[in-house]
Design an enzyme around this catalytic site. Structure first.
Site, PDB file in Angstrom:
ATOM      1  N   ARG A   1       0.685  -0.736   0.019  1.00  0.00           N
ATOM      2  CA  ARG A   1      -0.199  -0.371  -0.070  1.00  0.00           C
ATOM      3  C   ARG A   1       0.747   1.098  -0.003  1.00  0.00           C
ATOM      4  O   ARG A   1       2.022   1.163   0.740  1.00  0.00           O
ATOM      5  CB  ARG A   1      -0.917   0.507   0.621  1.00  0.00           C
TER       6      ARG A   1
ATOM      7  N   GLU B   1      -2.835   9.009  -5.659  1.00  0.00           N
ATOM      8  CA  GLU B   1      -2.646   8.329  -6.699  1.00  0.00           C
ATOM      9  C   GLU B   1      -4.147   8.924  -7.094  1.00  0.00           C
ATOM     10  O   GLU B   1      -5.239   9.061  -6.552  1.00  0.00           O
ATOM     11  CB  GLU B   1      -3.737   6.421  -6.512  1.00  0.00           C
TER      12      GLU B   1
ATOM     13  N   HIS C   1      -0.430   1.057 -10.323  1.00  0.00           N
ATOM     14  CA  HIS C   1      -1.360   0.082  -8.977  1.00  0.00           C
ATOM     15  C   HIS C   1      -2.117  -1.382 -10.417  1.00  0.00           C
ATOM     16  O   HIS C   1      -2.674  -0.931  -9.774  1.00  0.00           O
ATOM     17  CB  HIS C   1      -2.120   1.098  -8.355  1.00  0.00           C
TER      18      HIS C   1
END
Length: 325
Positions: free
Chosen positions: A235, A264, A283
């Site tokens: 993460r 993000e 991601h």
């Protein structure tokens, strides 16, 4: 659940997200409702017994929690469940499961790929190719290098297996030391600083919890070798981005491969984009062709278990914030 009565399942997606694949199979088993924000949750949650949450960043469920009057179980279609760990859920009786197992192999392949890219200097080779430059160089060997995997759960174990297969030496960090055939050794959290100083590659595979948020900061980077590389597939907030940039610029660590970030999407003017010792992806390290349907099928299998009164798999320990077995 009453005999021959379909359970009520609410599927919580991100705003604008398409309906997940496999919903016809879910409709055959349940009354299906869809929500994507606080307002739609307030409409769909009354009477809902089960939730399937595809939005791993959602804050809507916490906001609409008072409307959940019959909820028994929430399934997150992600390995990380940090967005769901709000106090009312943690302290309540609603159980949580996650998508543990779906992404393990593809994430491990990604980690091995980035390690080999660094050892064989592929980022520079690609830049030279784009510049039409022929430049012979010597590169490193992967065999024998030590990999520290911070988070020795199912993903970490799969990473360790692939690392072993090419002659790397995987060590793990977990809550407590343990014997594990996938690793050379699994060390406890208290040994993190010492192990950081021994590793050639440090892989973050830990979930985001209050204990791991900001774990990789200036202190951690100073503990690492200046030849070491950081790989984050866990993460984004586990890493202090500003501290990482400083460590990369100052030569405290040699490079980083990042699939997740504190912010993000990463802004177009972010300094990480232009750093030659950084590999970045959006991601996506675990996402393979067909992954969305695989997530639905996993949920359906667990839903069948729940409907029959059987034990579900991937139960999350809400105090820890992840599936511990």
């Amino acid at each position: 659940m009453t005999q021959n009565t379909k359970p009520v399942v609410t599927v919580l997606t991100a705003p604008g997200e398409q309906e997940p694949p496999g919903m016809d199979a879910l409709r055959a088993r349940a009354e299906v409702r869809f929500a994507w924000d606080e307002a739609t949750l307030n409409e769909t949650l009354p009477g809902t017994q089960v939730m399937m949450v595809t939005d791993f960043r959602t804050e809507a469920l916490a906001a609409a929690w008072a409307s959940a009057d019959r909820l028994e179980w929430i399934h997150a279609t992600s390995a990380g469940v940090d967005a769901l760990m709000f106090p009312e859920l943690i302290e309540g009786d609603v159980t949580v499961t996650n998508a543990r197992g779906i992404f393990d192999r593809t994430i491990a392949e990604y980690v091995l790929c980035t390690i080999l890219m660094f050892t064989k200097d592929f980022p520079r080779s690609l830049r030279l190719q784009m510049a039409h430059k022929w430049q012979h160089r010597d590169t490193e060997r992967a065999e024998g290098q030590q990999v520290l995997i911070v988070g020795a759960g199912s993903i970490g174990s799969q990473i360790a297996r692939l690392c072993k297969a090419v002659g790397l030496k995987p060590h793990g960090i977990a809550r407590k030391p343990r014997q594990d055939e996938d690793f050379v050794a699994v060390h406890g959290n208290d040994d993190l600083t010492e192990q950081l100083g021994l590793a050639d590659y440090v892989v973050i595979a830990a979930p985001l919890t209050p204990q791991t948020e900001g774990l990789f900061n200036t202190k951690a980077f100073k503990a690492m070798r200046n030849t070491a590389r950081l790989i984050n597939i866990g993460r984004g907030p586990v890493v202090k981005t500003d501290d990482l940039i400083e460590a990369l610029r100052d030569g405290e660590i040699a490079g980083a491969a990042l699939d997740v970030f504190e912010e993000e999407p990463l802004p177009a003017d972010h300094p990480l984009w232009d750093m030659e010792n950084v590999i970045m992806t959006a991601h996506m390290c675990g996402d393979f062709i067909g992954w969305k349907r695989a997530l639905t099928d996993q949920f359906l299998e667990n839903l069948d278990r729940w409907s029959k009164g059987q034990e579900r798999f991937n139960l999350v320990d809400k105090k820890l914030g992840y599936a511990s077995k």
